[in-house]
Design a protein around this motif. Sequence first.
Motif, PDB file in Angstrom:
ATOM      1  N   ILE A 352       0.849  -1.201   0.000  1.00 12.98           N
ATOM      2  CA  ILE A 352       0.000   0.000   0.000  1.00 12.98           C
ATOM      3  C   ILE A 352       0.876   1.240   0.000  1.00 12.98           C
ATOM      4  CG2 ILE A 352      -1.723   1.333   1.295  1.00 12.98           C
ATOM      5  CD1 ILE A 352      -2.793  -1.216   2.438  1.00 12.98           C
ATOM      6  N   VAL A 353       0.508   2.196  -0.853  1.00 10.63           N
ATOM      7  CA  VAL A 353       1.115   3.531  -0.855  1.00 10.63           C
ATOM      8  C   VAL A 353       0.015   4.515  -0.511  1.00 10.63           C
ATOM      9  CG1 VAL A 353       2.312   5.275  -2.200  1.00 10.63           C
ATOM     10  CG2 VAL A 353       2.813   2.851  -2.596  1.00 10.63           C
ATOM     11  N   LEU A 354       0.206   5.287   0.556  1.00 14.19           N
ATOM     12  CA  LEU A 354      -0.808   6.227   1.024  1.00 14.19           C
ATOM     13  C   LEU A 354      -0.378   7.658   0.749  1.00 14.19           C
ATOM     14  CD1 LEU A 354      -1.727   4.651   4.495  1.00 14.19           C
ATOM     15  CD2 LEU A 354      -3.046   4.553   2.368  1.00 14.19           C
ATOM     16  N   VAL A 355      -1.333   8.459   0.293  1.00 15.98           N
ATOM     17  CA  VAL A 355      -1.113   9.897   0.102  1.00 15.98           C
ATOM     18  C   VAL A 355      -2.085  10.612   1.033  1.00 15.98           C
ATOM     19  CG1 VAL A 355      -1.196  11.823  -1.513  1.00 15.98           C
ATOM     20  CG2 VAL A 355      -0.397   9.588  -2.291  1.00 15.98           C
ATOM     21  N   THR A 356      -1.599  11.543   1.817  1.00 19.00           N
ATOM     22  CA  THR A 356      -2.430  12.202   2.812  1.00 19.00           C
ATOM     23  C   THR A 356      -2.330  13.713   2.706  1.00 19.00           C
ATOM     24  OG1 THR A 356      -2.905  12.339   5.189  1.00 19.00           O
ATOM     25  CG2 THR A 356      -0.606  12.141   4.540  1.00 19.00           C
ATOM     26  N   GLY A 357      -3.352  14.372   3.202  1.00 23.22           N
ATOM     27  CA  GLY A 357      -3.418  15.830   3.161  1.00 23.22           C
ATOM     28  C   GLY A 357      -4.866  16.276   3.206  1.00 23.22           C
ATOM     29  N   THR A 359      -8.390  18.472   2.115  1.00 19.17           N
ATOM     30  CA  THR A 359      -9.069  18.705   0.834  1.00 19.17           C
ATOM     31  C   THR A 359      -8.403  19.851   0.089  1.00 19.17           C
ATOM     32  OG1 THR A 359     -11.156  17.953   1.781  1.00 19.17           O
ATOM     33  CG2 THR A 359     -11.278  19.288  -0.212  1.00 19.17           C
ATOM     34  N   GLY A 360      -8.175  19.654  -1.210  1.00 16.60           N
ATOM     35  CA  GLY A 360      -7.563  20.704  -2.017  1.00 16.60           C
ATOM     36  C   GLY A 360      -6.058  20.726  -1.973  1.00 16.60           C
ATOM     37  N   SER A 361      -5.438  19.663  -1.446  1.00 16.42           N
ATOM     38  CA  SER A 361      -3.961  19.647  -1.363  1.00 16.42           C
ATOM     39  C   SER A 361      -3.327  18.927  -2.537  1.00 16.42           C
ATOM     40  CB  SER A 361      -3.522  18.990  -0.046  1.00 16.42           C
ATOM     41  OG  SER A 361      -4.000  17.654   0.036  1.00 16.42           O
ATOM     42  N   GLY A 362      -4.122  18.474  -3.508  1.00 16.55           N
ATOM     43  CA  GLY A 362      -3.568  17.867  -4.711  1.00 16.55           C
ATOM     44  C   GLY A 362      -3.410  16.366  -4.656  1.00 16.55           C
ATOM     45  N   LYS A 363      -4.064  15.705  -3.704  1.00 17.94           N
ATOM     46  CA  LYS A 363      -3.913  14.252  -3.574  1.00 17.94           C
ATOM     47  C   LYS A 363      -4.405  13.521  -4.825  1.00 17.94           C
ATOM     48  CE  LYS A 363      -6.462  13.824   0.101  1.00 17.94           C
ATOM     49  NZ  LYS A 363      -6.890  15.230   0.195  1.00 17.94           N
ATOM     50  N   SER A 364      -5.571  13.920  -5.349  1.00 19.58           N
ATOM     51  CA  SER A 364      -6.120  13.248  -6.531  1.00 19.58           C
ATOM     52  C   SER A 364      -5.211  13.406  -7.736  1.00 19.58           C
ATOM     53  CB  SER A 364      -7.517  13.799  -6.855  1.00 19.58           C
ATOM     54  OG  SER A 364      -8.428  13.534  -5.807  1.00 19.58           O
ATOM     55  N   THR A 365      -4.612  14.592  -7.875  1.00 22.57           N
ATOM     56  CA  THR A 365      -3.678  14.820  -8.986  1.00 22.57           C
ATOM     57  C   THR A 365      -2.456  13.929  -8.855  1.00 22.57           C
ATOM     58  OG1 THR A 365      -4.428  17.115  -9.184  1.00 22.57           O
ATOM     59  CG2 THR A 365      -2.310  16.568 -10.177  1.00 22.57           C
ATOM     60  N   THR A 366      -1.937  13.801  -7.629  1.00 24.10           N
ATOM     61  CA  THR A 366      -0.774  12.948  -7.408  1.00 24.10           C
ATOM     62  C   THR A 366      -1.080  11.497  -7.768  1.00 24.10           C
ATOM     63  OG1 THR A 366       0.107  14.374  -5.674  1.00 24.10           O
ATOM     64  CG2 THR A 366       0.831  12.077  -5.663  1.00 24.10           C
ATOM     65  N   LEU A 367      -2.231  10.996  -7.323  1.00 26.12           N
ATOM     66  CA  LEU A 367      -2.580   9.602  -7.606  1.00 26.12           C
ATOM     67  C   LEU A 367      -2.826   9.395  -9.101  1.00 26.12           C
ATOM     68  CD1 LEU A 367      -4.920   8.662  -4.616  1.00 26.12           C
ATOM     69  CD2 LEU A 367      -2.545   7.997  -5.002  1.00 26.12           C
ATOM     70  N   ALA A 368      -3.485  10.375  -9.751  1.00 21.96           N
ATOM     71  CA  ALA A 368      -3.714  10.243 -11.194  1.00 21.96           C
ATOM     72  C   ALA A 368      -2.394  10.221 -11.948  1.00 21.96           C
ATOM     73  CB  ALA A 368      -4.595  11.395 -11.687  1.00 21.96           C
ATOM     74  N   ALA A 369      -1.457  11.082 -11.547  1.00 28.18           N
ATOM     75  CA  ALA A 369      -0.143  11.101 -12.192  1.00 28.18           C
ATOM     76  C   ALA A 369       0.612   9.800 -11.929  1.00 28.18           C
ATOM     77  CB  ALA A 369       0.668  12.291 -11.683  1.00 28.18           C
ATOM     78  N   ALA A 370       0.443   9.246 -10.721  1.00 29.05           N
ATOM     79  CA  ALA A 370       1.097   7.981 -10.400  1.00 29.05           C
ATOM     80  C   ALA A 370       0.554   6.856 -11.275  1.00 29.05           C
ATOM     81  CB  ALA A 370       0.911   7.656  -8.918  1.00 29.05           C
ATOM     82  N   LEU A 371      -0.756   6.847 -11.501  1.00 31.18           N
ATOM     83  CA  LEU A 371      -1.350   5.819 -12.358  1.00 31.18           C
ATOM     84  C   LEU A 371      -0.862   5.961 -13.796  1.00 31.18           C
ATOM     85  CD1 LEU A 371      -5.038   5.712 -11.030  1.00 31.18           C
ATOM     86  CD2 LEU A 371      -3.174   4.127 -10.532  1.00 31.18           C
ATOM     87  N   HIS A 452      -7.112  11.145   5.390  1.00 28.38           N
ATOM     88  CA  HIS A 452      -7.093  12.539   5.818  1.00 28.38           C
ATOM     89  C   HIS A 452      -6.348  12.658   7.144  1.00 28.38           C
ATOM     90  CE1 HIS A 452      -9.463  14.688   2.857  1.00 28.38           C
ATOM     91  NE2 HIS A 452     -10.309  13.686   2.826  1.00 28.38           N
ATOM     92  N   THR A 453      -5.084  13.066   7.068  1.00 25.53           N
ATOM     93  CA  THR A 453      -4.292  13.360   8.271  1.00 25.53           C
ATOM     94  C   THR A 453      -3.431  14.587   7.980  1.00 25.53           C
ATOM     95  OG1 THR A 453      -2.505  11.875   7.590  1.00 25.53           O
ATOM     96  CG2 THR A 453      -4.201  10.946   9.026  1.00 25.53           C
ATOM     97  N   ASN A 454      -2.860  15.162   9.035  1.00 25.96           N
ATOM     98  CA  ASN A 454      -2.072  16.382   8.867  1.00 25.96           C
ATOM     99  C   ASN A 454      -0.667  16.116   8.360  1.00 25.96           C
ATOM    100  OD1 ASN A 454      -4.045  18.226   9.622  1.00 25.96           O
ATOM    101  ND2 ASN A 454      -3.575  18.026  11.801  1.00 25.96           N
TER     102      ASN A 454
END
Length: 603
Positions: A352-357, A359-371, A452-454
């Motif tokens: 598992i690779v987790l991306v946290t932050g 709302t609006g911190s770019g998580k979806s963009t990071t995951l889409a770019a990773a895919l 969702h974590t800091n």
Amino acid sequence: MCGSLVPLPANAIRVHEKERSKTPLAVSELEQVEPGQGQPRRLGEMLVERNAVQQADIDRALQIQRTVGGRLGSLLVRTGAISEEAMLRTLAEQIGALYLADAEDLPDKMDMYRFMSESSIKLEWFLDNAVLMWRQGEDVFCLARDIPDPSVTQTLEYFYQASDQSSGAAPPIRFCLTANHHLDRALDNVRKERAMENLFASNVQQLRDLAEQAPVIELVNNLLSQAVDLGASDIHVEPTEESFAVRMRLDGVLHTRLTQSKDRFAAVASRIKLISGLDIAERRLPQDGRITERISGREMDIRVSTVPCAFGESLVLRLLAKERDDLVFGNLGMEPDHLEMFRGWLGTTNGIVLVTGPTGSGKSTTLAAALEEIDDGVKKIITVEDPVEYQMPTITQMQVHSEIGFTFARALRAILRQDPDVIMIGEIRDLETAEIAIRSALTGHVVLSTVHTNDAISSFTRLVDMGVEPFLVAAPVRGVQAQRLVRRSCPNCSVSISRPALADGYLDALPESMLGNHWVAVEGCDHCRHTGYRGRTGIYELVPMSEGLQDMIVSGAHLNDLKRLAREHGCRTLVEDGLIKASRGDTTVEELMRAMVIDGEAG
């Protein structure tokens, strides 16, 4: 038959046990309730037994009844022999009805209006005969001024016969009594709802006509073009009491672009709803739609969301370009060591690779770019998202629909039967989703997801707090990344400054080879709309899983101890990564502190 409506609250029908028969009388029995028709328990007898009236009052009312007609109960109330409430309580017990003591006992006027307007009896009949009906669960309730009235009961028999008989029996009807003023108020409310519905229906065509007018089409098209040209991520259309404003989110900050009179809002809102496939007549419930269109030379996918508010509807349009440079993994703003580390996580065969932050911190963009990075044409990649943001033609993408039970967990169980190599989960929200994700990673799948974590380390404790066993958290996780977005300094109005003293406390932990010597401040110019910033970049915190970290997670170590170990292994914080970019002039220390203070991270 009518559709099921919202049930009454549990305390809605206030009836004493003595005043309520266990089984309601059938229609044929109700027709025999009147005194003189062979009913064993006559109303007058019951009232005298209870000392509610004197026999002389009954005799006087019966004499009036023989002279001018009318019902015994009504005559007793009119002559002042008994209160309406006492009469209705006794009558309810006599006929096996429910007594509704207060106006609050009645259901919502919309529930009654919808039920009656959709029934096999015309709504006008209900209003003309002062009858209300509604559904509660499997039962149908009837409230009339004079139960039992032959005209009421005969029509209800027809209602039974005309009902949906697919189940083999019509739904039972429970009869209710209430004070006349409560009934009159409820009838007036239903009449008003009918008038509003008729007015609303007549306005639908008018709204459609307004939405098709050339000035309205031009205004909406112009707003969309402006947003695309400016690089806005969202358009907000917000009504107030006397006007409405159009604001656009540029580089994460909302800017007002247009303010117009309120009388144009209906036309603009209807135009947006029309082109996004929404119901322009529905203004009381949230709606979600989509626009796919070529705007300013770019293919755009626009998500539209509407919610009711105090002065109408708030509309938000999320703009997503189908072809985006920032979906290239190397263009996200990661430092070379972070980029190499993340690519190493993606190159594993499971985990598992987790991306946290926030709302609006770019998580979806990071995951889409990773895919996009790992989509080599030989892997089966499946995503489950809520909603699908970036449409990728070579990847199987699934959208969650919680309203019909298609949750993240249910989607994941289905995905595992699709022979995937890589699974992307939009968000791990609950224990069930977390457990399926972990099981997938342990059985040979690469799983990408967000929480969702800091910060990055808090992801481990977040999973444990959800209920995941610590050893199951430690085993499959390959690494965790936290991120934020900061605005880039405008190159046209940036001015060089000396190294800010505010940064000194953070720089000791950073190697000099990573730092630049081009600290800047911004002044604002026409190129950046006088904000001092143009575009955004990411700042990152990456924590790889190590044996020492696994041991501490399994042993239940405190969060601060986990952070201390990560620091000892050379992991830098979000602020430190931001200072590296600020030292090269990519952003400013002020912007970095603004972004981190918003999340409570500065200092």
